[in-house]
Scaffold this motif. Sequence first.
Motif, short mmCIF file in Angstrom:
data_model
loop_
_atom_site.label_atom_id
_atom_site.label_comp_id
_atom_site.label_asym_id
_atom_site.label_seq_id
_atom_site.Cartn_x
_atom_site.Cartn_y
_atom_site.Cartn_z
N LEU A 44 0.83 -1.22 0.00
CA LEU A 44 0.00 0.00 0.00
C LEU A 44 0.86 1.26 0.00
N ALA A 45 1.96 1.22 0.77
CA ALA A 45 2.86 2.38 0.81
C ALA A 45 3.50 2.61 -0.55
N ARG A 46 3.94 1.56 -1.22
CA ARG A 46 4.55 1.71 -2.54
C ARG A 46 3.52 2.22 -3.56
N ALA A 47 2.28 1.80 -3.38
CA ALA A 47 1.25 2.27 -4.31
C ALA A 47 0.95 3.75 -4.12
N GLY A 48 1.10 4.25 -2.89
CA GLY A 48 0.77 5.65 -2.63
C GLY A 48 1.95 6.58 -2.63
N MET A 49 3.17 6.07 -2.78
CA MET A 49 4.37 6.90 -2.77
C MET A 49 5.20 6.63 -4.02
N GLN A 50 5.97 7.61 -4.41
CA GLN A 50 6.88 7.41 -5.52
C GLN A 50 8.09 6.59 -5.06
N ASP A 51 8.63 5.81 -5.96
CA ASP A 51 9.75 4.94 -5.60
C ASP A 51 10.97 5.70 -5.09
N PRO A 52 11.37 6.82 -5.70
CA PRO A 52 12.53 7.56 -5.15
C PRO A 52 12.29 8.04 -3.72
N VAL A 53 11.08 8.49 -3.44
CA VAL A 53 10.77 8.96 -2.08
C VAL A 53 10.84 7.80 -1.09
N LEU A 54 10.32 6.64 -1.47
CA LEU A 54 10.34 5.47 -0.60
C LEU A 54 11.78 4.99 -0.37
N ASP A 55 12.59 5.02 -1.44
CA ASP A 55 13.98 4.57 -1.31
C ASP A 55 14.77 5.50 -0.39
N VAL A 56 14.55 6.79 -0.53
CA VAL A 56 15.25 7.76 0.32
C VAL A 56 14.81 7.61 1.78
N ALA A 57 13.53 7.34 1.99
CA ALA A 57 13.01 7.22 3.36
C ALA A 57 13.63 6.03 4.10
N LEU A 58 13.90 4.96 3.38
CA LEU A 58 14.43 3.75 4.01
C LEU A 58 15.93 3.57 3.80
N MET A 59 16.59 4.59 3.26
CA MET A 59 18.00 4.44 2.90
C MET A 59 18.90 4.40 4.13
N THR A 60 18.63 5.24 5.10
CA THR A 60 19.52 5.36 6.27
C THR A 60 18.75 4.99 7.53
N PRO A 61 18.95 3.78 8.03
CA PRO A 61 18.22 3.39 9.26
C PRO A 61 18.73 4.18 10.46
N LYS A 62 17.82 4.48 11.34
CA LYS A 62 18.15 5.24 12.54
C LYS A 62 18.43 4.36 13.75
N GLN A 63 17.79 3.22 13.77
CA GLN A 63 17.94 2.31 14.90
C GLN A 63 18.84 1.15 14.53
#
Length: 223
Positions: free
Chosen positions: A68-87
């Motif tokens: 659902l998240a991939r369907a509602g977001m653009q792939d570059p935005v999703l990749d950038v969001a998950l690129m650098t884990p915080k935990q």
Amino acid sequence: MAVTHVNPTRMELTRLKKKLVTATRGHKLLKDKRDELMRQFLDLVRENKALREKVEAGIAAANQNFVLARAGMQDPVLDVALMTPKQEVFLECSARNVMSVDIPVFTYKTRTSDANDIYSYGFAFTSSDLDAAVKSLADVLPDMLRLAEIEKSCQLMAAEIEKTRRRVNALEHVMIPQMQANIKYITMKLDENERSTQIRLMKVKDMMLEEAHHYSEHIPEPA
């Protein structure tokens, strides 16, 4: 049960009797070990079944939210969001001895104790479905580690149960009956030798008495 070649001596009989006592005691201990392993194995299997269903349900929910998240977001935005884990998660593996089986024990800790550190992105440009997917994966992580621990424990305990079962069967159906048959054979041989010795002694005694009797008949009487 075929009797193996043994020396029918009292020393061998004593040695076999001591060996039989040790084998009987070992057989009982191995049976107790097998039964206790089976009990703990079945407990782990039941826990494993419940955990696997829970983990599979959690992973399925996470996958659905990611779709659902991939369907509602653009792939570059999703990749950038998950690129650098915080935990970060640190996993330690130790062992616990259960009936001579070293089963693994997993312990983990996170770099920080803040529950919001699982999100490596800001909430302005991401969807709630991505938040739910990340939260689902974070929630299912402890159960996944516990499931891995239990499945490996079940594998190790199953191998030990099989090995113990073979030892119990070897003692119960091969070694102990063979020792009992050898003890019976030696006992019968010793009894037979003892009877033969008694018969020979009785014959010797009869011969000596007969010889003494004839000897006394040929002694000349005094004038």
